[in-house]
Design an enzyme around this catalytic site. Structure first.
Site, mmCIF file in Angstrom:
data_model
loop_
_atom_site.group_PDB
_atom_site.id
_atom_site.type_symbol
_atom_site.label_atom_id
_atom_site.label_comp_id
_atom_site.label_asym_id
_atom_site.label_seq_id
_atom_site.Cartn_x
_atom_site.Cartn_y
_atom_site.Cartn_z
ATOM 1 N N SER A 1 0.827 -1.208 0.000
ATOM 2 C CA SER A 1 0.000 0.000 0.000
ATOM 3 C C SER A 1 0.859 1.254 0.000
ATOM 4 O O SER A 1 1.957 1.253 0.548
ATOM 5 C CB SER A 1 -0.888 0.022 1.258
ATOM 6 N N LYS B 1 3.268 -3.881 7.015
ATOM 7 C CA LYS B 1 3.424 -4.181 5.574
ATOM 8 C C LYS B 1 4.836 -3.808 5.129
ATOM 9 O O LYS B 1 5.484 -4.547 4.384
ATOM 10 C CB LYS B 1 2.406 -3.365 4.751
HETATM 11 P P1 NAP Z 1 -9.169 -7.666 0.577
HETATM 12 O O1 NAP Z 1 -10.398 -7.788 -0.238
HETATM 13 O O2 NAP Z 1 -9.265 -7.078 1.949
HETATM 14 O O3 NAP Z 1 -8.473 -9.093 0.650
HETATM 15 C C1 NAP Z 1 -7.622 -9.512 1.676
HETATM 16 C C2 NAP Z 1 -7.456 -10.994 1.507
HETATM 17 O O4 NAP Z 1 -6.576 -11.480 2.541
HETATM 18 C C3 NAP Z 1 -8.767 -11.791 1.636
HETATM 19 O O5 NAP Z 1 -8.814 -12.764 0.624
HETATM 20 C C4 NAP Z 1 -8.633 -12.459 2.989
HETATM 21 O O6 NAP Z 1 -9.303 -13.699 3.066
HETATM 22 C C5 NAP Z 1 -7.136 -12.683 3.019
HETATM 23 N N1 NAP Z 1 -6.669 -12.937 4.379
HETATM 24 C C6 NAP Z 1 -6.776 -12.131 5.462
HETATM 25 N N2 NAP Z 1 -6.262 -12.758 6.545
HETATM 26 C C7 NAP Z 1 -5.838 -13.974 6.122
HETATM 27 C C8 NAP Z 1 -5.246 -15.073 6.760
HETATM 28 N N3 NAP Z 1 -4.985 -15.058 8.090
HETATM 29 N N4 NAP Z 1 -4.924 -16.177 6.046
HETATM 30 C C9 NAP Z 1 -5.174 -16.202 4.713
HETATM 31 N N5 NAP Z 1 -5.764 -15.207 4.029
HETATM 32 C C10 NAP Z 1 -6.081 -14.096 4.736
HETATM 33 O O7 NAP Z 1 -8.050 -6.863 -0.255
HETATM 34 P P2 NAP Z 1 -8.193 -5.612 -1.218
HETATM 35 O O8 NAP Z 1 -9.131 -4.585 -0.669
HETATM 36 O O9 NAP Z 1 -8.383 -6.094 -2.598
HETATM 37 O O10 NAP Z 1 -6.721 -5.015 -1.061
HETATM 38 C C11 NAP Z 1 -5.595 -5.690 -1.614
HETATM 39 C C12 NAP Z 1 -4.334 -5.131 -0.957
HETATM 40 O O11 NAP Z 1 -4.207 -3.736 -1.258
HETATM 41 C C13 NAP Z 1 -4.299 -5.227 0.563
HETATM 42 O O12 NAP Z 1 -2.975 -5.488 0.976
HETATM 43 C C14 NAP Z 1 -4.700 -3.833 1.004
HETATM 44 O O13 NAP Z 1 -4.221 -3.525 2.293
HETATM 45 C C15 NAP Z 1 -4.014 -3.011 -0.060
HETATM 46 N N6 NAP Z 1 -4.551 -1.656 -0.272
HETATM 47 C C16 NAP Z 1 -5.876 -1.364 -0.112
HETATM 48 C C17 NAP Z 1 -6.335 -0.086 -0.379
HETATM 49 C C18 NAP Z 1 -7.796 0.260 -0.289
HETATM 50 O O14 NAP Z 1 -8.172 1.371 -0.742
HETATM 51 N N7 NAP Z 1 -8.630 -0.611 0.221
HETATM 52 C C19 NAP Z 1 -5.448 0.919 -0.775
HETATM 53 C C20 NAP Z 1 -4.100 0.577 -0.948
HETATM 54 C C21 NAP Z 1 -3.662 -0.716 -0.701
HETATM 55 P P3 NAP Z 1 -10.926 -13.783 3.040
HETATM 56 O O15 NAP Z 1 -11.285 -13.641 1.581
HETATM 57 O O16 NAP Z 1 -11.201 -15.121 3.598
HETATM 58 O O17 NAP Z 1 -11.416 -12.646 3.891
#
Ligand code: NAP
Length: 258
Positions: free
Chosen positions: A130, A152
């Site tokens: 991120s 991270k």
């Molecule tokens: P997301 O939908 O929150 O997906 C996170 C994934 O991690 C899910 O599949 C979740 O499993 C899995 N997970 C969490 N804990 C786990 C564990 N203990 N063991 C195995 N799997 C686990 O992600 P996203 O929103 O697409 O974001 C992708 C990345 O970009 C993340 O690193 C996020 O922090 C980063 N990011 C996000 C933003 C934003 O605007 N949201 C901005 C910049 C960067 P489940 O499917 O079972 O829940």
């Protein structure tokens, strides 16, 4: 090609992008729930290529079994905060599930994935992280006092020191708009946070992740990424040129975490 966090919003799109290139890739999906496995199955991933692994609880040997035979790993796992239900007015508050804090998922869980990938001599790890990691006081670090960007960043530095080939991507705000319509913009050290427009569709991020696997100029790079607004600038498919035009990597002496 393995994808962890495969049932997450970005992870699922990465798997779909890999499925769309069957001559090059056969995705292996790491999920942590039965529902996640069903979702992957429903988009065409064979059951035998879906592995249930909670990265905070698994033995390294289980993860090793899941990744054996894969050429590379795209890490899309991230701790997911839970909103505390409240009828009071005011800003929402968030907590982390017991055992699923950013330290456990974004640091120790990523570290384990990197270690196993290194032990299996995978060709590459692409890590979705991120933007915001240069600032320890970033508001995302305040969510549930989880310091998520700090953990991270620690995992990123661990990957860079691992000796593996890597690409680290720091996306701006993720949105669910259609991909393929905007120009990619790369940067370093959170400078793109000064832009008024600083988002990227998850679909574009997924496309970039897949292209980082094979593009030589993406090797051993750590960059920030956003897209321009829709209709401004041409979408690029020249991923080699995109990375080659970046003079430097992100500077980890800013807010070092190892
Ligand atoms: P997301 O939908 O929150 O997906 C996170 C994934 O991690 C899910 O599949 C979740 O499993 C899995 N997970 C969490 N804990 C786990 C564990 N203990 N063991 C195995 N799997 C686990 O992600 P996203 O929103 O697409 O974001 C992708 C990345 O970009 C993340 O690193 C996020 O922090 C980063 N990011 C996000 C933003 C934003 O605007 N949201 C901005 C910049 C960067 P489940 O499917 O079972 O829940």
């Amino acid at each position: 090609m393995a994808v962890s966090g495969a049932s997450g919003q970005t992870g699922l799109l990465v798997v779909q992008k890999l499925l769309a290139r069957p001559d090059e890739y056969q995705p292996v999906a790491l999920v942590r729930s039965e529902e996640g496995a069903d979702t992957l199955c429903s988009i065409g991933v064979p059951r035998s290529s879906i592995h249930s692994v909670d990265i905070t609880k698994t033995e390294a040997s289980t993860l090793k079994d899941a990744l054996t035979g894969c050429r590379a790993l795209i890490i899309c796992t991230s701790a997911v905060p839970e909103r505390v239900p409240s009828e009071q007015p005011g800003p929402p508050t968030f907590v982390w599930k017991h055992g699923q804090t950013p330290e456990q998922v974004d640091w120790l869980g990523q570290k384990l994935q990197i270690e196993v990938a290194r032990d299996l001599c995978l060709e590459k790890v692409v890590l979705v992280s991120s933007m915001g990691g240069c600032n320890k006081d970033h508001m995302l670090n305040k969510i549930g006092d989880g310091n998520i960007l700090q953990w991270k960043r620690r995992a990123e530095q661990y990957l860079m020191a691992s000796g593996m080939s890597y690409t680290i991507l720091h996306p701006g705000g993720l949105v669910n708009d259609k991909g393929g319509e905007r120009a990619f913009i790369l940067g370093v050290d959170d400078q793109l946070l000064n832009n008024s427009h600083r988002t990227i569709p998850r679909e574009d991020l997924a496309e970039l992740c897949v292209n980082c696997l094979a593009v030589p100029a993406a090797t051993n790079r750590s960059v920030d990424v956003i897209t321009g607004p829709a209709g401004e600038g041409k979408p690029t498919w020249d991923f080699q040129g995109l990375f080659a035009a970046m003079p430097q990597n992100c500077d980890y002496t800013i807010n070092p975490q190892l």
